[in-house]
Design a protein around this motif. Structure first.
Motif, PDB file in Angstrom:
ATOM      1  N   GLU A 120      25.214 -23.752  -3.583  1.00  0.00           N
ATOM      2  CA  GLU A 120      23.894 -22.886  -3.977  1.00  0.00           C
ATOM      3  C   GLU A 120      23.642 -21.653  -2.973  1.00  0.00           C
ATOM      4  OE1 GLU A 120      19.193 -23.940  -4.423  1.00  0.00           O
ATOM      5  OE2 GLU A 120      20.734 -25.529  -4.426  1.00  0.00           O
ATOM      6  N   ALA A 121      23.880 -21.883  -1.663  1.00  0.00           N
ATOM      7  CA  ALA A 121      23.778 -20.677  -0.712  1.00  0.00           C
ATOM      8  C   ALA A 121      24.984 -19.577  -0.899  1.00  0.00           C
ATOM      9  CB  ALA A 121      23.441 -21.222   0.723  1.00  0.00           C
ATOM     10  N   ASN A 122      25.981 -19.913  -1.476  1.00  0.00           N
ATOM     11  CA  ASN A 122      27.049 -18.996  -1.478  1.00  0.00           C
ATOM     12  C   ASN A 122      27.789 -19.006  -0.421  1.00  0.00           C
ATOM     13  OD1 ASN A 122      27.211 -18.390  -4.428  1.00  0.00           O
ATOM     14  ND2 ASN A 122      25.324 -17.005  -4.276  1.00  0.00           N
ATOM     15  N   LEU A 123      27.741 -19.957   0.401  1.00  0.00           N
ATOM     16  CA  LEU A 123      28.538 -19.920   1.744  1.00  0.00           C
ATOM     17  C   LEU A 123      29.763 -19.578   1.829  1.00  0.00           C
ATOM     18  CD1 LEU A 123      26.568 -22.616   3.924  1.00  0.00           C
ATOM     19  CD2 LEU A 123      26.032 -20.367   3.769  1.00  0.00           C
ATOM     20  N   HIS A 124      30.530 -20.166   0.451  1.00  0.00           N
ATOM     21  CA  HIS A 124      32.148 -20.011   0.353  1.00  0.00           C
ATOM     22  C   HIS A 124      32.604 -18.525   0.209  1.00  0.00           C
ATOM     23  CE1 HIS A 124      30.108 -20.645  -3.466  1.00  0.00           C
ATOM     24  NE2 HIS A 124      31.091 -20.257  -4.071  1.00  0.00           N
ATOM     25  N   LYS A 125      31.339 -17.592  -0.181  1.00  0.00           N
ATOM     26  CA  LYS A 125      31.507 -16.344  -0.536  1.00  0.00           C
ATOM     27  C   LYS A 125      31.298 -15.399   0.672  1.00  0.00           C
ATOM     28  CE  LYS A 125      30.429 -16.784  -5.518  1.00  0.00           C
ATOM     29  NZ  LYS A 125      29.419 -16.523  -6.511  1.00  0.00           N
ATOM     30  N   ALA A 126      31.079 -16.141   1.924  1.00  0.00           N
ATOM     31  CA  ALA A 126      30.630 -15.204   2.858  1.00  0.00           C
ATOM     32  C   ALA A 126      32.080 -14.605   3.666  1.00  0.00           C
ATOM     33  CB  ALA A 126      30.058 -15.885   3.851  1.00  0.00           C
ATOM     34  N   GLY A 127      33.473 -14.883   3.051  1.00  0.00           N
ATOM     35  CA  GLY A 127      34.668 -14.721   3.599  1.00  0.00           C
ATOM     36  C   GLY A 127      35.213 -15.400   4.838  1.00  0.00           C
ATOM     37  N   ASN A 128      34.385 -16.280   5.363  1.00  0.00           N
ATOM     38  CA  ASN A 128      35.030 -17.126   6.418  1.00  0.00           C
ATOM     39  C   ASN A 128      35.242 -18.551   6.205  1.00  0.00           C
ATOM     40  OD1 ASN A 128      35.738 -17.400   9.114  1.00  0.00           O
ATOM     41  ND2 ASN A 128      33.575 -17.890   9.999  1.00  0.00           N
ATOM     42  N   LEU A 129      36.384 -18.905   5.559  1.00  0.00           N
ATOM     43  CA  LEU A 129      36.654 -20.434   5.214  1.00  0.00           C
ATOM     44  C   LEU A 129      37.473 -20.892   6.136  1.00  0.00           C
ATOM     45  CD1 LEU A 129      37.107 -19.830   1.224  1.00  0.00           C
ATOM     46  CD2 LEU A 129      35.035 -20.667   2.534  1.00  0.00           C
ATOM     47  N   PRO A 130      37.326 -22.133   6.322  1.00  0.00           N
ATOM     48  CA  PRO A 130      36.453 -23.000   5.881  1.00  0.00           C
ATOM     49  C   PRO A 130      35.168 -22.885   6.208  1.00  0.00           C
ATOM     50  CG  PRO A 130      37.592 -24.126   7.605  1.00  0.00           C
ATOM     51  CD  PRO A 130      38.288 -22.689   7.640  1.00  0.00           C
ATOM     52  N   VAL A 131      34.128 -23.492   5.415  1.00  0.00           N
ATOM     53  CA  VAL A 131      32.573 -23.275   6.010  1.00  0.00           C
ATOM     54  C   VAL A 131      32.434 -24.740   6.508  1.00  0.00           C
ATOM     55  CG1 VAL A 131      30.311 -23.337   5.097  1.00  0.00           C
ATOM     56  CG2 VAL A 131      31.938 -22.087   3.901  1.00  0.00           C
ATOM     57  N   LYS A 132      31.939 -24.717   8.230  1.00  0.00           N
ATOM     58  CA  LYS A 132      32.178 -25.969   8.823  1.00  0.00           C
ATOM     59  C   LYS A 132      30.825 -26.315   8.910  1.00  0.00           C
ATOM     60  CE  LYS A 132      35.423 -25.949  11.786  1.00  0.00           C
ATOM     61  NZ  LYS A 132      36.495 -25.395  13.145  1.00  0.00           N
ATOM     62  N   LEU A 133      30.275 -27.642   8.512  1.00  0.00           N
ATOM     63  CA  LEU A 133      28.946 -27.736   8.743  1.00  0.00           C
ATOM     64  C   LEU A 133      28.835 -29.268   9.142  1.00  0.00           C
ATOM     65  CD1 LEU A 133      28.016 -26.597   4.887  1.00  0.00           C
ATOM     66  CD2 LEU A 133      27.418 -25.626   7.090  1.00  0.00           C
ATOM     67  N   TRP A 134      27.728 -29.510   9.963  1.00  0.00           N
ATOM     68  CA  TRP A 134      27.449 -30.926  10.444  1.00  0.00           C
ATOM     69  C   TRP A 134      26.043 -31.258  10.100  1.00  0.00           C
ATOM     70  CZ3 TRP A 134      24.117 -32.958  14.068  1.00  0.00           C
ATOM     71  CH2 TRP A 134      23.329 -32.090  14.768  1.00  0.00           C
ATOM     72  N   TYR A 135      25.843 -32.461   9.836  1.00  0.00           N
ATOM     73  CA  TYR A 135      24.265 -33.006   9.669  1.00  0.00           C
ATOM     74  C   TYR A 135      24.091 -34.288  10.093  1.00  0.00           C
ATOM     75  CZ  TYR A 135      27.199 -35.318   6.111  1.00  0.00           C
ATOM     76  OH  TYR A 135      28.026 -36.202   5.408  1.00  0.00           O
ATOM     77  N   SER A 136      23.018 -34.592   9.820  1.00  0.00           N
ATOM     78  CA  SER A 136      22.379 -36.059  10.496  1.00  0.00           C
ATOM     79  C   SER A 136      21.321 -36.578   9.813  1.00  0.00           C
ATOM     80  CB  SER A 136      22.070 -35.844  11.825  1.00  0.00           C
ATOM     81  OG  SER A 136      21.585 -37.196  12.587  1.00  0.00           O
ATOM     82  N   GLY A 137      20.979 -37.459   9.386  1.00  0.00           N
ATOM     83  CA  GLY A 137      20.002 -37.939   8.631  1.00  0.00           C
ATOM     84  C   GLY A 137      19.850 -39.653   8.153  1.00  0.00           C
ATOM     85  N   SER A 138      18.981 -39.806   7.264  1.00  0.00           N
ATOM     86  CA  SER A 138      18.731 -41.243   6.735  1.00  0.00           C
ATOM     87  C   SER A 138      19.228 -41.136   5.241  1.00  0.00           C
ATOM     88  CB  SER A 138      17.217 -41.544   6.876  1.00  0.00           C
ATOM     89  OG  SER A 138      16.817 -41.586   7.954  1.00  0.00           O
ATOM     90  N   TYR A 139      19.883 -42.359   5.019  1.00  0.00           N
ATOM     91  CA  TYR A 139      20.692 -42.296   3.609  1.00  0.00           C
ATOM     92  C   TYR A 139      19.860 -43.876   3.031  1.00  0.00           C
ATOM     93  CZ  TYR A 139      22.866 -38.272   5.086  1.00  0.00           C
ATOM     94  OH  TYR A 139      23.120 -37.400   5.484  1.00  0.00           O
ATOM     95  N   TYR A 140      20.236 -44.089   1.895  1.00  0.00           N
ATOM     96  CA  TYR A 140      19.494 -45.214   1.212  1.00  0.00           C
ATOM     97  C   TYR A 140      20.369 -45.735   0.188  1.00  0.00           C
ATOM     98  CZ  TYR A 140      15.692 -42.417   3.170  1.00  0.00           C
ATOM     99  OH  TYR A 140      14.845 -41.738   4.020  1.00  0.00           O
ATOM    100  N   ARG A 141      20.609 -46.955   0.326  1.00  0.00           N
ATOM    101  CA  ARG A 141      21.307 -47.727  -0.811  1.00  0.00           C
ATOM    102  C   ARG A 141      20.589 -49.093  -1.059  1.00  0.00           C
ATOM    103  NH1 ARG A 141      27.605 -46.887   0.962  1.00  0.00           N
ATOM    104  NH2 ARG A 141      27.453 -44.511   1.035  1.00  0.00           N
TER     105      ARG A 141
END
Length: 420
Positions: free
Chosen positions: A93-114
């Motif tokens: 959605e943010a078009n990070l893959h079009k910024a020309g610097n692949l790979p896009v490297k991201l980390w995250y932390s949060g709560s998940y539900y099952r």
């Protein structure tokens, strides 16, 4: 007792235990932050279809475990059951893959539900730290992520975990294996739901934990025997890179993982001290997920490590983390004038980066000193009317019990020197 309690299968993180969870999150994310991964945060809920398409309509997560609901506006949403699909959606959605610097490297932390049957190590609300490397097909990237997770666990003092490794093939060789596996599974004595799964995603049957099913799976076709030359070469390079880095792993030809989007490299971190819920984390390559959710072809790889289960693994090994004291200095005022003066001192200490707390509520000396002891503070500041008239406060070392006066104007400098 309160009228309300935490919902079934959930838990509250409260001090002092919450400090351990924070330390685990920091330890898992630190190697990522040092390796070019940027932080991303996504909403706690997403469109249901994002998970149905990405995670897989035949998975237990989608068919049985998602918290799905319809909004007043008619939107079908779900609390996120995992992180990868959401993070990839956000990157697209943010078009990070079009910024020309692949790979896009991201980390995250949060709560998940099952919606699962609650038991130790398996909750309906759980916490994870995850990492995704989006837009590159490179065995070095797969190895990097496994090495970083191994580094994170070892930095916490964990030693009794194992890394299971497998390859699930790609769109060229997996269909051939799929046909062979379906032929084998159709001849077994399985319930209707499992037979339906055979037609949708037969690899998920291999992940069935029931003993009667596993007994029948003896002699099932092994995916490694069907890998194409390209997948064999790719997987072998991942193995060689891990070995060169000193990371010990076990080849597990039955490792499938519970999500439909995995291709090629797949891995799991398990700890034998946790009983049936032995997996503490895992991940793999998901080269086709972007296209599944409407994006361009973006080969990617990632993992998620459970904070809850990592804490349980630490407990199983008897590892106690060395946590910094939440309070270094505790101020005890004796009288109204001292209350105002010491509060000003505490504010100054905090602004100087020194963790400081205060005896609130106008308590007497004995009660306030008990609070100082419970706070874990190394030093206590005590001041009464006579001290203030002399322009000093009493500085007490809580370990030795020694106490001496310090000029008010010098308190911050002296404490900074003492605390290093």
């Amino acid at each position: 007792m309160s009228t309300f309690q935490a919902p079934k299968g959930t838990y509250d993180l409260i001090p002092p235990d919450s400090a351990t969870y924070l330390a685990v999150r920091d330890a898992i994310s630190e190697p990522l932050r040092n390796s070019g991964y940027g932080y991303v945060e996504t909403p706690g809920f997403e469109n249901v279809e994002l998970f149905a398409r990405g995670v897989g309509e035949s998975t237990d997560i989608v068919t049985k475990e998602m918290y799905a609901f319809e909004t007043k506006g008619g939107d079908r949403l779900a609390l996120r059951p995992e992180g990868t699909a959401s993070v990839l959606r956000a990157a697209l959605e943010a078009n990070l893959h079009k910024a020309g610097n692949l790979p896009v490297k991201l980390w995250y932390s949060g709560s998940y539900y099952r919606y699962e049957r609650p038991q130790k190590g398996r909750y309906r609300h759980f916490s994870q730290v995850g990492a995704e490397a989006i837009g590159a097909e490179d065995p070095v990237l797969d190895a990097e992520l496994i090495i970083l997770a191994d580094q994170a666990y070892r930095s916490l003092g964990l030693r009794n975990f194992r890394i299971l490794l497998n390859s699930l093939g790609d769109k060229e060789c997996r269909p051939v294996y799929r046909d062979a596996l379906q032929t084998f599974l159709r001849a077994l004595d399985l319930d209707d739901e499992t037979r339906r799964r055979i037609e949708i995603n037969p690899l998920r049957v291999l992940d069935d934990k029931r003993a009667d099913v596993q007994k029948q799976l003896v002699g099932a076709p092994a995916l490694r025997d069907y890998l194409c030359d390209a997948c064999k070469a790719y997987h072998e390079e991942v193995r060689e890179l891990l070995t060169a880095a000193g990371v010990v792993y076990e080849d597990d030809p039955k490792l499938v993982r519970g999500l439909d989007y995995y291709t090629r490299t797949t891995f799991e971190f398990v700890h034998d001290g946790l009983g049936s819920q032995s997996a503490v984390g895992g991940g793999g390559r998901y080269d086709g997920l972007s296209e599944m959710i409407g994006g361009p072809a973006l080969p990617s790889v990632g993992w998620a490590l459970g904070v809850d289960r990592t804490v349980l693994a630490l407990e199983a090994e008897g590892v106690t983390l060395e946590l910094p004291a939440t309070t270094s200095v505790f101020a005890v005022p004796l009288g109204e004038e001292a209350r105002r003066t010491l509060f000003s001192v505490v504010t100054g200490l905090r602004r100087a980066g020194i963790a400081a707390d205060f005896a609130f509520g106008g308590r007497g000396l004995k009660s306030a000193m008990k609070s100082a002891n419970r706070s874990g503070a190394r030093y206590t500041l005590v001041a009464g009317e006579r001290d203030l008239a002399e322009g000093v406060v009493q500085l007490k070392d809580m370990d030795s019990g020694e106490q001496h006066p310090v000029p008010l104007a010098s308190v911050t400098d002296e404490l900074r020197a003492l605390l290093g």
